[in-house]
Design an enzyme around this catalytic site. Sequence first.
Site, short mmCIF file in Angstrom:
data_model
loop_
_atom_site.label_atom_id
_atom_site.label_comp_id
_atom_site.label_asym_id
_atom_site.label_seq_id
_atom_site.Cartn_x
_atom_site.Cartn_y
_atom_site.Cartn_z
N GLU A 22 18.52 65.70 -0.95
CA GLU A 22 18.37 66.18 -2.33
C GLU A 22 19.36 67.28 -2.67
O GLU A 22 19.79 67.41 -3.82
CB GLU A 22 16.94 66.69 -2.56
CG GLU A 22 15.86 65.60 -2.56
CD GLU A 22 15.26 65.36 -1.18
OE1 GLU A 22 15.93 65.68 -0.15
OE2 GLU A 22 14.13 64.85 -1.12
N GLU A 67 10.03 61.54 2.99
CA GLU A 67 8.75 62.23 2.75
C GLU A 67 7.59 61.25 2.83
O GLU A 67 6.52 61.57 3.35
CB GLU A 67 8.80 62.94 1.39
CG GLU A 67 9.75 64.14 1.43
CD GLU A 67 10.12 64.68 0.05
OE1 GLU A 67 10.28 63.87 -0.89
OE2 GLU A 67 10.25 65.90 -0.09
N ALA A 123 13.48 58.83 -4.15
CA ALA A 123 13.06 58.62 -5.53
C ALA A 123 14.19 57.92 -6.27
O ALA A 123 15.36 58.02 -5.87
CB ALA A 123 12.76 59.97 -6.17
N GLY A 157 12.57 61.16 -0.98
CA GLY A 157 11.18 60.74 -1.11
C GLY A 157 10.80 59.67 -0.10
O GLY A 157 9.63 59.55 0.28
N1 CO8 Z 1 17.79 55.72 -6.53
C1 CO8 Z 1 18.27 54.72 -7.27
N2 CO8 Z 1 19.12 53.77 -6.82
C2 CO8 Z 1 19.51 53.86 -5.54
C3 CO8 Z 1 19.06 54.90 -4.69
C4 CO8 Z 1 18.15 55.85 -5.23
N3 CO8 Z 1 17.61 56.84 -4.48
N4 CO8 Z 1 19.63 54.73 -3.47
C5 CO8 Z 1 20.41 53.64 -3.56
N5 CO8 Z 1 20.34 53.11 -4.81
C6 CO8 Z 1 21.03 51.92 -5.31
C7 CO8 Z 1 22.48 52.18 -5.58
O1 CO8 Z 1 22.65 52.77 -6.84
C8 CO8 Z 1 23.04 50.79 -5.48
O2 CO8 Z 1 22.73 50.11 -6.68
P1 CO8 Z 1 23.92 49.33 -7.49
O3 CO8 Z 1 24.29 48.22 -6.55
O4 CO8 Z 1 23.23 48.87 -8.72
O5 CO8 Z 1 25.00 50.33 -7.68
C9 CO8 Z 1 22.21 50.13 -4.40
O6 CO8 Z 1 21.02 50.92 -4.30
C10 CO8 Z 1 22.89 50.11 -3.04
O7 CO8 Z 1 23.26 51.45 -2.73
P2 CO8 Z 1 24.76 51.87 -2.34
O8 CO8 Z 1 25.75 50.92 -2.95
O9 CO8 Z 1 24.92 53.31 -2.65
O10 CO8 Z 1 24.73 51.61 -0.77
P3 CO8 Z 1 25.58 52.38 0.34
O11 CO8 Z 1 25.37 51.64 1.60
O12 CO8 Z 1 26.99 52.57 -0.11
O13 CO8 Z 1 24.92 53.83 0.47
C11 CO8 Z 1 23.07 55.37 0.64
C12 CO8 Z 1 23.59 53.94 0.92
C13 CO8 Z 1 23.85 56.37 1.52
C14 CO8 Z 1 21.60 55.41 0.99
C15 CO8 Z 1 23.30 55.71 -0.85
O14 CO8 Z 1 22.75 54.64 -1.63
C16 CO8 Z 1 22.64 56.98 -1.28
O15 CO8 Z 1 23.13 58.06 -1.00
N6 CO8 Z 1 21.49 56.86 -1.99
C17 CO8 Z 1 20.79 58.01 -2.53
C18 CO8 Z 1 20.00 58.73 -1.44
C19 CO8 Z 1 19.38 59.97 -2.01
O16 CO8 Z 1 20.02 60.86 -2.48
N7 CO8 Z 1 18.02 60.00 -1.95
C20 CO8 Z 1 17.27 61.13 -2.47
C21 CO8 Z 1 16.86 60.87 -3.89
S1 CO8 Z 1 16.09 62.28 -4.67
C22 CO8 Z 1 14.53 62.24 -4.05
O17 CO8 Z 1 14.14 61.40 -3.29
C23 CO8 Z 1 13.64 63.35 -4.53
C24 CO8 Z 1 12.22 63.11 -4.10
C25 CO8 Z 1 11.30 63.97 -4.89
C26 CO8 Z 1 9.91 63.49 -4.90
C27 CO8 Z 1 9.73 62.12 -4.31
C28 CO8 Z 1 8.78 61.26 -5.01
C29 CO8 Z 1 9.16 59.82 -4.96
#
Ligand code: CO8
Length: 265
Positions: free
Chosen positions: A139, A119, A73, A116
């Site tokens: 999460e 999922e 998400a 998500g």
């Molecule tokens: N949301 C928003 N932006 C994101 C997300 C995300 N989930 N994941 C990555 N991005 C963005 C980053 O902010 C970054 O943007 P910017 O360049 O503007 O800073 C860009 O994508 C590239 O990401 P990174 O620079 O972080 O890339 P890395 O290679 O360093 O890291 C990772 C990759 C490990 C995947 C890292 O981006 C990360 O940890 N992302 C978050 C993953 C996460 O926690 N996902 C769970 C989110 S909560 C959730 O899904 C709850 C679901 C509930 C219901 C679902 C319905 C949809």
Amino acid sequence: MTPLVRVTLPAPSASGDLDGVALVVIDRPDVLNALDFALIEALTDALEVLDREPACRVIVLTGAGDRAFAAGADIKELAVQSPTSLTVDDDFHRWERIKRIRKPLIAAVRGFALGGGCELAMTCDMIVAGEDAQFGQPEIKLGVMPGAGGTQRLTRAIGKARAMELVLTGRMLGAREAEAHGLVTSVVPSEATVPAALELAARIAAMPPVAVLAAKAAVNRAEELPLEAGLEFERRSFYLLFDTEDQKEGMAAFREKRSPTWRGR
Ligand code: CO8
């Protein structure tokens, strides 16, 4: 506004290779295809249109670019939510709409399928994973927990002991480990992920459509019903298929040693 989801329903090709196969691409590569509410709405709308489209028999779902299927998400959008906003808007109810898609849905996963995104992949009927695929429910690291099926579907797919570890630590699971634990249908070289998913989709699209819908529904019941109720559901579906032209054609073609021509009726 740039479309968040791209849909391709290939026109019948001369070779007929991809007849009936639709490709849906989640298209926010700059944020690793993070699923914001508008995207989830566009995605569910697109899947429902394809579900009603007679020319489409199987749907492949993937993420744009080579870094992610979907990294979860959209955290920026999620960060400002409250129990009240989540309850009133109830944007995650759309997940249930994806589950109700009747046609086979294949996730082609390259890179991250997290939160998500994991999922969403698990809501599909099958997952074709590239060698670079990484699955996870991170999460917990954000101070919350899975909310769209992660605790339930991951546990059913890989068992409680493994799911518990992944959900409580947020550790990612590589493609080979996911394959060993039964989360994915197959693992292929990364660049071959979408072609392999399309090829699998085409093989299913070449099967009798009514039987495919019935078989998908029955397999999915296996995760939800007690065995006896599941067997009853299966038997009734089996009986009903004897009312189709495709059953008569399939069995006649076998006896006449020729290829069947499916009518989808
Ligand atoms: N949301 C928003 N932006 C994101 C997300 C995300 N989930 N994941 C990555 N991005 C963005 C980053 O902010 C970054 O943007 P910017 O360049 O503007 O800073 C860009 O994508 C590239 O990401 P990174 O620079 O972080 O890339 P890395 O290679 O360093 O890291 C990772 C990759 C490990 C995947 C890292 O981006 C990360 O940890 N992302 C978050 C993953 C996460 O926690 N996902 C769970 C989110 S909560 C959730 O899904 C709850 C679901 C509930 C219901 C679902 C319905 C949809």
